[in-house]
Design a protein around this motif. Structure first.
Motif, PDB file in Angstrom:
ATOM      1  N   UNK A 125      13.358  61.509  46.613  1.00 30.38           N
ATOM      2  CA  UNK A 125      14.071  60.771  46.969  1.00 30.38           C
ATOM      3  C   UNK A 125      14.986  60.623  45.881  1.00 30.38           C
ATOM      4  N   UNK A 126      15.831  61.254  44.829  1.00 26.40           N
ATOM      5  CA  UNK A 126      16.216  60.381  43.869  1.00 26.40           C
ATOM      6  C   UNK A 126      16.755  59.010  43.398  1.00 26.40           C
ATOM      7  N   UNK A 127      17.064  58.696  43.146  1.00 26.81           N
ATOM      8  CA  UNK A 127      18.195  56.949  43.049  1.00 26.81           C
ATOM      9  C   UNK A 127      19.380  57.740  42.297  1.00 26.81           C
ATOM     10  N   UNK A 128      20.535  57.395  42.895  1.00 24.04           N
ATOM     11  CA  UNK A 128      21.948  57.628  42.179  1.00 24.04           C
ATOM     12  C   UNK A 128      22.216  56.773  41.727  1.00 24.04           C
ATOM     13  N   UNK A 129      23.028  57.066  40.330  1.00 27.04           N
ATOM     14  CA  UNK A 129      23.447  56.898  39.177  1.00 27.04           C
ATOM     15  C   UNK A 129      24.271  55.255  40.036  1.00 27.04           C
ATOM     16  N   UNK A 130      24.624  55.333  40.920  1.00 28.40           N
ATOM     17  CA  UNK A 130      25.646  54.173  41.758  1.00 28.40           C
ATOM     18  C   UNK A 130      25.029  53.223  42.115  1.00 28.40           C
ATOM     19  N   UNK A 131      23.562  53.379  42.856  1.00 33.43           N
ATOM     20  CA  UNK A 131      22.466  53.118  43.125  1.00 33.43           C
ATOM     21  C   UNK A 131      21.868  51.874  41.851  1.00 33.43           C
ATOM     22  N   UNK A 132      21.502  52.942  40.853  1.00 34.76           N
ATOM     23  CA  UNK A 132      21.264  51.814  39.245  1.00 34.76           C
ATOM     24  C   UNK A 132      22.272  50.932  38.853  1.00 34.76           C
ATOM     25  N   UNK A 133      23.565  51.536  38.986  1.00 38.70           N
ATOM     26  CA  UNK A 133      24.178  50.855  38.308  1.00 38.70           C
ATOM     27  C   UNK A 133      24.679  49.212  39.259  1.00 38.70           C
ATOM     28  N   UNK A 134      24.448  49.702  40.225  1.00 40.78           N
ATOM     29  CA  UNK A 134      24.629  47.994  40.917  1.00 40.78           C
ATOM     30  C   UNK A 134      23.236  47.103  40.869  1.00 40.78           C
ATOM     31  N   UNK A 135      22.593  47.876  40.320  1.00 42.20           N
ATOM     32  CA  UNK A 135      21.724  46.411  39.987  1.00 42.20           C
ATOM     33  C   UNK A 135      21.842  45.309  39.604  1.00 42.20           C
ATOM     34  N   UNK A 136      22.432  45.388  38.517  1.00 45.53           N
ATOM     35  CA  UNK A 136      23.270  44.036  37.402  1.00 45.53           C
ATOM     36  C   UNK A 136      23.502  42.682  38.989  1.00 45.53           C
ATOM     37  N   UNK A 137      24.815  43.770  39.205  1.00 48.75           N
ATOM     38  CA  UNK A 137      25.314  42.607  40.465  1.00 48.75           C
ATOM     39  C   UNK A 137      24.330  42.580  41.790  1.00 48.75           C
TER      40      UNK A 137
END
Length: 173
Positions: free
Chosen positions: A73-85
């Motif tokens: 299961x890949x981790x998407x760009x949006x999921x990764x981009x939300x890590x700081x928030x």
């Protein structure tokens, strides 16, 4: 996943898509460190960085990598981009929505600057050629401002400061 994404982003001054496009094969376990290769970057220049075992990070990585090998299961760009928030929310920081995936890259540069590294090191670490662009990534943190104030004021006496001020006034500055 959040901890590993955070570590990768800051340790490697990574863009979100650089982390998302990583595969298990791009991470080499060197025993006392991990060597991370980002083959496809925005600038088309592959980057390599190292993650050392500060705070048991290697144990966390190894555990996550072993779990990832069992899942496709890949981790998407949006999921990764939300890590700081997500991290900002956990820390109860204000304006959580302002913490984007790019914060990891900026935080990496700021941490290096606060540690006293020069702009050449910061450029090399982030894969930057432009000094101006690299300087734009360094936030004006209170730690950095305090360090500068101490460098200016340490070793000076009140009379030396007064003399400097008086000379400046006499010259009309």
């Amino acid at each position: 996943m959040i901890k590993v994404g955070l570590i990768l982003g800051i340790a490697g001054a990574c863009r979100t898509d650089g982390i998302v496009n990583l595969t298990v094969d791009d991470i080499e376990d060197g025993g006392s460190s991990l060597i991370v290769k980002i083959p496809n970057t925005k600038t088309k220049i592959p980057r390599i960085f190292v993650v050392t075992d500060v705070g048991n990070m290697l144990e966390l990585f190894r555990k996550y990598l072993s779990l990832r090998k069992c899942s496709s299961q890949p981790v998407g760009k949006n999921t990764m981009g939300k890590i700081p928030s997500v991290v900002a929310s956990y820390l109860k920081l204000p304006d959580v929505a302002c913490y984007t995936g790019h914060c990891l890259r900026r935080s990496s540069a700021t941490l290096l600057a606060d540690a006293g590294e020069d702009i050449t090191t910061i450029k090399r670490h982030a894969g930057r050629k432009s000094t101006t662009v690299a300087e734009g990534y360094v936030e004006n943190s209170i730690e950095n401002k305090t360090k500068i104030a101490n460098q200016v004021l340490v070793g000076t006496t009140t009379s030396a400061i007064t003399k400097t001020v008086n000379v400046s006034i006499d010259k009309g500055r």
